[in-house]
Design an enzyme around this catalytic site. Structure first.
Site, PDB file in Angstrom:
ATOM      1  N   GLU A 230      -3.279  -9.512   3.653  1.00 21.59           N
ATOM      2  CA  GLU A 230      -4.077  -9.228   4.854  1.00 21.59           C
ATOM      3  C   GLU A 230      -5.193 -10.235   5.072  1.00 21.59           C
ATOM      4  OE1 GLU A 230      -2.933  -7.023   2.774  1.00 21.59           O
ATOM      5  OE2 GLU A 230      -2.483  -5.109   3.740  1.00 21.59           O
TER       6      GLU A 230
ATOM      7  N   GLU B 118       0.836  -1.207   0.000  1.00 25.74           N
ATOM      8  CA  GLU B 118       0.000   0.000   0.000  1.00 25.74           C
ATOM      9  C   GLU B 118       0.872   1.259   0.000  1.00 25.74           C
ATOM     10  OE1 GLU B 118      -2.259  -1.660   3.337  1.00 25.74           O
ATOM     11  OE2 GLU B 118      -4.063  -1.106   2.231  1.00 25.74           O
TER      12      GLU B 118
HETATM   13  C1  LIG Z   1     -12.551  -1.132  16.167  1.00 31.79           C
HETATM   14  C2  LIG Z   1     -11.133  -1.193  15.808  1.00 31.79           C
HETATM   15  C3  LIG Z   1     -10.852  -0.568  14.520  1.00 31.79           C
HETATM   16  C4  LIG Z   1      -9.498  -0.886  14.156  1.00 31.79           C
HETATM   17  C5  LIG Z   1      -9.068  -0.266  12.929  1.00 31.79           C
HETATM   18  C6  LIG Z   1      -7.643  -0.591  12.780  1.00 31.79           C
HETATM   19  C7  LIG Z   1      -7.038   0.226  11.751  1.00 31.79           C
HETATM   20  C8  LIG Z   1      -5.647  -0.263  11.520  1.00 31.79           C
HETATM   21  C9  LIG Z   1      -5.220   0.230  10.202  1.00 31.79           C
HETATM   22  C10 LIG Z   1      -4.034  -0.490   9.812  1.00 31.79           C
HETATM   23  C11 LIG Z   1      -4.070  -0.701   8.365  1.00 31.79           C
HETATM   24  C12 LIG Z   1      -2.990  -1.570   8.056  1.00 31.79           C
HETATM   25  C13 LIG Z   1      -3.240  -2.315   6.798  1.00 31.79           C
HETATM   26  C14 LIG Z   1      -2.076  -3.168   6.575  1.00 31.79           C
HETATM   27  C15 LIG Z   1      -2.044  -4.364   7.144  1.00 31.79           C
HETATM   28  C16 LIG Z   1      -0.849  -5.195   7.000  1.00 31.79           C
HETATM   29  O1  LIG Z   1       0.117  -4.855   6.408  1.00 31.79           O
HETATM   30  S1  LIG Z   1      -0.908  -6.677   7.763  1.00 31.79           S
HETATM   31  C17 LIG Z   1       0.664  -7.401   7.390  1.00 31.79           C
HETATM   32  C18 LIG Z   1       0.743  -7.878   5.984  1.00 31.79           C
HETATM   33  N1  LIG Z   1       2.002  -8.515   5.762  1.00 31.79           N
HETATM   34  C19 LIG Z   1       2.165  -9.822   5.827  1.00 31.79           C
HETATM   35  O2  LIG Z   1       1.241 -10.558   6.026  1.00 31.79           O
HETATM   36  C20 LIG Z   1       3.554 -10.334   5.629  1.00 31.79           C
HETATM   37  C21 LIG Z   1       3.888 -11.302   6.699  1.00 31.79           C
HETATM   38  N2  LIG Z   1       5.243 -11.781   6.595  1.00 31.79           N
HETATM   39  C22 LIG Z   1       5.619 -12.714   5.698  1.00 31.79           C
HETATM   40  O3  LIG Z   1       4.876 -13.189   4.877  1.00 31.79           O
HETATM   41  C23 LIG Z   1       7.028 -13.194   5.790  1.00 31.79           C
HETATM   42  O4  LIG Z   1       7.487 -12.926   7.076  1.00 31.79           O
HETATM   43  C24 LIG Z   1       7.976 -12.509   4.772  1.00 31.79           C
HETATM   44  C25 LIG Z   1       7.898 -11.014   4.861  1.00 31.79           C
HETATM   45  C26 LIG Z   1       7.624 -12.988   3.361  1.00 31.79           C
HETATM   46  C27 LIG Z   1       9.427 -12.945   5.097  1.00 31.79           C
HETATM   47  O5  LIG Z   1       9.491 -14.360   5.122  1.00 31.79           O
HETATM   48  P1  LIG Z   1      10.785 -15.110   5.720  1.00 31.79           P
HETATM   49  O6  LIG Z   1      11.993 -14.544   5.137  1.00 31.79           O
HETATM   50  O7  LIG Z   1      10.537 -16.565   5.557  1.00 31.79           O
HETATM   51  O8  LIG Z   1      10.833 -14.730   7.250  1.00 31.79           O
HETATM   52  P2  LIG Z   1       9.822 -15.092   8.405  1.00 31.79           P
HETATM   53  O9  LIG Z   1      10.400 -16.168   9.237  1.00 31.79           O
HETATM   54  O10 LIG Z   1       8.462 -15.305   7.888  1.00 31.79           O
HETATM   55  O11 LIG Z   1       9.779 -13.737   9.241  1.00 31.79           O
HETATM   56  C28 LIG Z   1      10.935 -13.257   9.948  1.00 31.79           C
HETATM   57  C29 LIG Z   1      10.479 -12.627  11.207  1.00 31.79           C
HETATM   58  O12 LIG Z   1       9.714 -11.461  10.915  1.00 31.79           O
HETATM   59  C30 LIG Z   1       8.451 -11.512  11.566  1.00 31.79           C
HETATM   60  N3  LIG Z   1       7.489 -10.827  10.712  1.00 31.79           N
HETATM   61  C31 LIG Z   1       7.325 -10.994   9.411  1.00 31.79           C
HETATM   62  N4  LIG Z   1       6.399 -10.147   8.947  1.00 31.79           N
HETATM   63  C32 LIG Z   1       5.978  -9.419   9.990  1.00 31.79           C
HETATM   64  C33 LIG Z   1       5.011  -8.376  10.145  1.00 31.79           C
HETATM   65  N5  LIG Z   1       4.333  -7.862   9.128  1.00 31.79           N
HETATM   66  N6  LIG Z   1       4.840  -7.872  11.374  1.00 31.79           N
HETATM   67  C34 LIG Z   1       5.538  -8.330  12.439  1.00 31.79           C
HETATM   68  N7  LIG Z   1       6.463  -9.310  12.358  1.00 31.79           N
HETATM   69  C35 LIG Z   1       6.671  -9.844  11.140  1.00 31.79           C
HETATM   70  C36 LIG Z   1       8.183 -12.998  11.703  1.00 31.79           C
HETATM   71  O13 LIG Z   1       7.248 -13.236  12.721  1.00 31.79           O
HETATM   72  C37 LIG Z   1       9.550 -13.524  12.036  1.00 31.79           C
HETATM   73  O14 LIG Z   1       9.763 -13.230  13.390  1.00 31.79           O
HETATM   74  P3  LIG Z   1      10.566 -14.215  14.322  1.00 31.79           P
HETATM   75  O15 LIG Z   1       9.865 -15.529  14.239  1.00 31.79           O
HETATM   76  O16 LIG Z   1      10.497 -13.598  15.678  1.00 31.79           O
HETATM   77  O17 LIG Z   1      11.939 -14.293  13.771  1.00 31.79           O
END
Ligand SMILES: CCCCCCCCCCCCC/C=C/C(=O)SCCNC(=O)CCNC(=O)[C@H](O)C(C)(C)COP(=O)(O)OP(=O)(O)OC[C@H]1O[C@@H](n2cnc3c(N)ncnc32)[C@H](O)[C@@H]1OP(=O)(O)O
Length: 719
Positions: free
Chosen positions: A123, A103
Site C-alpha cells: 500500500e 490482510e
Molecule cells: C476521507 C476518505 C477516507 C477514506 C478511507 C478509505 C477507506 C478505504 C479502506 C480500504 C482499505 C483497503 C486497504 C487495502 C488496500 C490495498 O489492498 S491497495 C492494493 C494493494 N495491492 C497491490 O498493490 C498489488 C498491485 N498489483 C501488483 O502488484 C501486480 O499486479 C501483481 C498482483 C503482482 C500481478 O502482477 P502481474 O502478473 O505482472 O500482472 P499486472 O500486469 O501487474 O496486472 C494485471 C492486471 O491487473 C491489474 N491489477 C493488478 N492489481 C490490481 C489491483 N489491486 N486493483 C486493480 N487492478 C489491479 C493491473 O492493472 C493489470 O490490469 P491491465 O493492465 O488492465 O491488464
C-alpha cells in the site's frame, strides 16, 4: 465474484473469482460477505477455506475503485467478522497475497502458502497504508521491527520468509487449496482464541521510541517528502501503544489523511501508467496484443564499454546466450573480466549460480552469423555506427534483428545502410544498463511491428520497463532533458548557485539535483556533442554574439567548466568538488563560485535572488512543455509513456507522478500562465513558449491526464 462450494461434506470452500488478480472489488466484498454468512450459519459446515481462482489468492483492494466514491460493503467489518467467527478459517495462498489480500490472510485463523507464493503490504507504494487492520495485526503477529520493515517498504516476501516470520503455518509444493482443506478438517474443534491476531498483545521492544526514531530518519532520507511511510510508522506505533480497538481507529484516521492526497493519486497513476506503457500501439493498427514477437535465444553485443557490459549482464541474467564483440584484444579482455565479475556478484546477491556458460567473447564479427539479434553499443558516432551496421548486414543471416543502443542518433539513418531496414530498431538502455529499469524502444519509420514487438518483449524478459517511442534527436528522455538543463544553467547566469538549484530539486523529490546528476554522468559527453554541433569550440560561427547561438540564448558556463578539465565525479571536480577522482561526496567549490562571479561581471549581469519556486517552475514547466511538444509530434503516444520514462530513467520522484502528471496536478492553466510569464521575460528561449497542445488542452477545459490521448489522436504520429 466469489464461488461457494461444500467440499468433503463439511468444509465451505470460498473461491474469489475476479480475474486477473482477484482484487477485492465492491462486488467481491459483497459476495464474500454473503458466502461467509452462509458458511457460519450452515450447521453442516465445520470449517472454511478461502482461496483465489486461477492460482492467485488476492492482489488486494481494487485500486481502480479508489478514484471514485466508495461503494459496497467496507472491508474492515468483513475481515473482523471472519476473524471473530466460531469456525476455523484457513487461507490457501497461491500466487499472491498482497495488500488487502494479505490482510484477508491475517484474519484467517490459519494460512497455507504454496512455495512459490509472494506476500506483502505494498500500500505504501500507492501512497496509502494497510488500512484493513494490516498495521494493527501484523505487528501483533511478527513484532514491531519486522512489521515496520514490511509495511514501510511494501516489500514482497516469499512463502518461506513468511513461514520463518510466523505469518503462514505451512508451505507446500502441492495444491495449496487441497492442503488447506485437509488442514481445516484437522483444525475443527481446536480452540480459536489464540488464532485471532487482533486479540494478541503486540510484542513491544523496550526501546520503542528509539527504534521508531531510527526508522523515521531512514524513511525521510530514502523518500524525501513522501507522506505514506511516515503515516505507516505512526500506525504501527499505535499497534504498540494502544489496544486493538483504538489502534484500528488510529489506522483509519491516518488513512483518511492519505487517501485523497495528491501523493496517493500520483503513486496510483504511476502504477497504472507503468502497465499502460507496455500496451504500445502504432497508427497502422499493429499493437502489443496483435503483433507476435520473435523468440530470441541468442544475441550479440558490439562494444564492451560501460553500456555494452551492462547489456550483456542483463541478457545473460535473462537466460539468453550472448556473444560479446570488441575491436581490440585488450578491450575484449578488460570487458570480459568486468562482465564476469558483475555476473558473479549479481548471482551471489540473488543466491543463484552465475550464468557464465551463456557467454562468448570474440574479436570477430564473423562469429555473429547465426545469432537472432544484435545490439550495437559502440561509441556515439554516426559514421562508426553506420560502418558497424553495414558490416552486420553482410555477416548476419537475413532474419537477424539489428538494434542500436544509441541515446539519440537517427535510427532510420542506420536502418538505411542495412539490407533489412524493417528489422532495425533502437534499444536505448540507461546506464548502468544492468541496474536501470528503463528501455526506450525506438521505432524507426521502417521498423516492422514484429521487430518492435520483439524488442519490447525482450525488454520485459530482461526485467525492464519498456516504452515504445518515435525516432527524433534524443527520442523522448534526452530530448526533454535539454530544456531542463538549459533552464538550470540560465538560472546560474542570473544569480543562482549549483547547490541552490540542486537543493530545490532535491526538496521537490529528485534523488539528485541536475548538477549532481550531471557530475555523476560526466560533463565531457555533453561538451563533445556541443562541439560537434558547432555550439562551442573552434567551429562556432563568429557572427554569433556571445551567449547566443542561432538567434537563441546560449549559456557557455558548462563549456567553461569543461575547459578547466572538470568533467564531474570521475575527475574529482565538476560543478562540485570531490575528495578524489571517483569520489561521491559533493562539496560546493569556491572556484565555481568565482567562475560564476567573473562570468556575471564580464557580461554585466546583475545577480538577483532566485526563489526555489522559480527554480522548480522554470526547470519543470520547461520539461513538461517539451513533453507536450513530443506528444504533438507523435514521438510518444501517451503522457503515461513520458512519465514512465522520467520515473524509471531520470529519477523523477514517483510521488509526483512524472512531469506530465505533475503539470496536470499543478493545473494546466497555471502551467500555461507561468510559461507565458517566463517566455515574456526570456523571449530568446523558445522552450519557454507554451506548446500548442498545452494551449489546446487548456482551451478544452484542462481534461484529466488519462484523457489527453483523445485530444492527441488526430495529430501526426511518428511511432
Ligand atoms: C476521507 C476518505 C477516507 C477514506 C478511507 C478509505 C477507506 C478505504 C479502506 C480500504 C482499505 C483497503 C486497504 C487495502 C488496500 C490495498 O489492498 S491497495 C492494493 C494493494 N495491492 C497491490 O498493490 C498489488 C498491485 N498489483 C501488483 O502488484 C501486480 O499486479 C501483481 C498482483 C503482482 C500481478 O502482477 P502481474 O502478473 O505482472 O500482472 P499486472 O500486469 O501487474 O496486472 C494485471 C492486471 O491487473 C491489474 N491489477 C493488478 N492489481 C490490481 C489491483 N489491486 N486493483 C486493480 N487492478 C489491479 C493491473 O492493472 C493489470 O490490469 P491491465 O493492465 O488492465 O491488464
Amino acid at each position: 465474484m466469489a464461488r461457494y462450494e461444500l467440499v468433503k461434506r463439511s468444509v465451505a470452500l470460498i473461491t474469489l473469482t475476479n480475474p486477473p488478480v482477484n482484487a477485492l472489488s465492491s462486488a467481491v466484498r459483497h459476495a464474500m460477505a454473503k458466502s461467509m454468512e452462509q458458511a457460519l450459519n450452515d450447521p453442516k459446515v465445520t470449517a472454511v477455506v478461502i482461496c483465489g481462482e486461477n492460482g492467485r489468492f488476492c492482489g488486494g483492494a481494487d485500486i481502480r475503485e479508489f478514484a471514485g466514491p466508495l461503494r459496497g460493503p467496507p472491508l474492515v467489518p468483513l475481515l473482523d467478522a471472519i476473524e471473530a467467527g466460531e469456525k476455523p478459517v484457513v487461507a490457501a495462498i497461491e500466487g499472491v497475497a498482497l495488500g488487502g489480500g494479505f490482510e484477508l490472510a491475517l484474519v484467517c485463523h490459519y494460512c497455507i502458502a504454496h512455495f512459490k507464493a509472494r506476500l506483502g503490504l505494498p500500500e505504501v507504494t500507492l501512497g496509502i497504508l494497510p488500512a484493513a487492520g494490516g498495521t494493527q495485526r501484523l505487528p501483533r503477529l511478527i513484532g514491531i521491527p519486522a512489521a515496520l520493515e514490511l509495511i514501510t517498504t511494501g516489500r514482497h516476501i516469499s512463502a518461506q520468509e513468511a513461514l520463518k516470520l510466523g505469518i503462514v503455518d505451512q508451505v507446500t509444493e502441492q495444491n495449496a487449496c487441497e492442503v488447506a482443506v485437509e488442514f481445516a478438517l484437522r483444525a475443527v474443534a481446536k480452540p480459536l482464541s489464540s488464532r485471532r491476531v487482533s486479540m494478541l498483545t503486540t510484542p513491544c521492544p523496550p526501546d520503542l521510541d528509539a527504534l521508531l526514531e531510527v526508522v523515521t530518519m531512514e524513511v525521510k532520507k530514502k523518500a524525501r517528502g513522501v507522506m505514506a511511510p511516515l503515516a505507516c510508522i505512526q500506525a504501527v506505533r499505535a499497534a504498540a501503544t494502544m489496544p486493538y480497538s483504538k489502534g484500528i481507529k488510529r489506522e483509519s484516521e491516518l488513512m483518511a489523511t492519505l487517501f485523497n492526497s495528491g501523493q496517493a493519486r500520483a503513486l496510483q497513476y504511476c502504477f497504472f501508467a507503468q502497465r499502460t506503457a507496455g500496451k504500445w500501439t502504432l497508427p497502422s493498427g499493429a499493437q502489443w496484443n496483435n503483433s507476435k514477437p520473435r523468440e530470441i535465444r541468442s544475441a550479440a553485443i558490439i562494444g564492451l564499454g560501460t553500456m555494452g557490459r551492462g547489456i550483456v549482464v542483463s541478457l545473460a541474467r535473462a537466460g539468453i546466450s550472448v556473444i560479446a564483440v570488441e575491436s581490440e584484444k585488450k578491450l575484449l579482455e578488460t570487458g570480459k573480466q568486468m562482465v564476469i565479475g558483475m555476473l558473479e556478484r549479481d548471482a551471489k546477491r540473488r543466491g543463484v549460480s552465475a550464468s557464465l556458460n551463456l557467454l562468448k567473447f570474440t574479436l570477430s564479427l564473423q562469429d555473429l552469423k547465426d545469432v537472432d539479434l544484435v545490439i550495437e553499443a559502440v561509441f556515439e558516432d554516426m559514421a562508426l555506427k553506420k560502418r558497424v551496421f553495414q558490416e552486420l548486414s553482410k555477416v548476419c543471416r537475413p532474419a537477424t534483428l539489428l538494434c542500436t543502443n544509441t541515446s539519440g542518433l537517427d535510427v532510420d539513418a542506420l536502418a538505411g545502410v542495412t539490407d533489412r531496414p524493417h528489422l532495425v530498431v533502437g534499444m536505448h538502455f540507461f546506464s548502468p544498463a544492468h541496474v536501470m529499469k528503463l528501455l526506450e524502444v525506438v521505432c524507426g519509420p521502417r521498423s516492422s511491428s514484429e521487430t518492435i514487438a520483439t524488442a519490447m518483449s525482450l525488454g520485459k524478459r530482461m526485467g525492464k520497463v519498456s516504452v515504445a517511442v518515435g525516432n527524433c534527436p534524443g527520442f523522448v528522455g534526452n530530448r526533454m532533458l535539454k530544456p531542463y538543463l538549459d533552464q538550470a544553467t540560465f538560472l546560474l547566469e542570473e544569480g543562482a548557485t549549483p547547490e541552490q538549484i540542486d537543493k530545490a530539486l532535491e526538496d521537490f523529490g529528485f534523488a539528485m539535483g541536475v548538477f549532481r546528476m550531471s557530475d555523476l554522468a560526466g560533463l565531457d559527453v555533453g561538451w563533445r556533442i556541443r562541439k560537434e554541433s558547432g555550439l562551442t569550440g573552434p567551429d562556432v560561427d563568429p557572427k554569433n554574439p556571445p551567449r547566443r547561438r542561432h538567434g537563441r540564448r546560449y549559456c557557455p558556463i558548462p563549456d567553461m567548466v569543461c575547459e578547466q578539465g572538470r568533467f564531474g565525479q570521475k575527475t574529482g571536480r565538476g560543478w562540485y568538488m570531490y575528495d578524489k577522482p571517483g569520489g561521491t561526496n559533493a562539496k560546493p567549490d569556491p572556484l565555481i563560485q568565482n567562475l560564476l562571479e567573473m562570468y556575471r561581471s564580464r557580461y554585466a549581469i546583475q545577480p538577483r535572488n532566485i526563489s526555489d519556486k522559480e527554480i522548480i517552475e522554470r526547470c519543470l514547466f520547461a520539461l513538461a512543455n517539451e513533453g507536450f511538444r513530443i506528444l504533438e509530434d507523435g514521438i510518444a503516444a501517451r503522457p503515461e509513456d513520458i512519465d514512465v520514462i522520467y520515473l524509471f530513467g531520470y529519477g523523477f520522484p514517483r510521488h509526483r507522478g512524472g512531469p506530465m502528471f505533475y503539470a496536470s496536478m499543478v493545473g494546466l492553466e497555471r502551467v500555461l500562465e507561468r510559461l507565458e510569464h517566463y517566455h515574456q521575460a526570456h523571449p530568446d528561449v523558445p522552450h519557454l513558449e507554451p506548446s500548442p497542445l498545452l494551449k489546446k488542452l487548456v482551451a478544452c477545459g484542462s481534461p484529466s491526464v488519462q484523457t489527453w490521448r483523445e485530444h492527441i489522436k488526430t495529430m501526426h504520429s511518428h511511432l
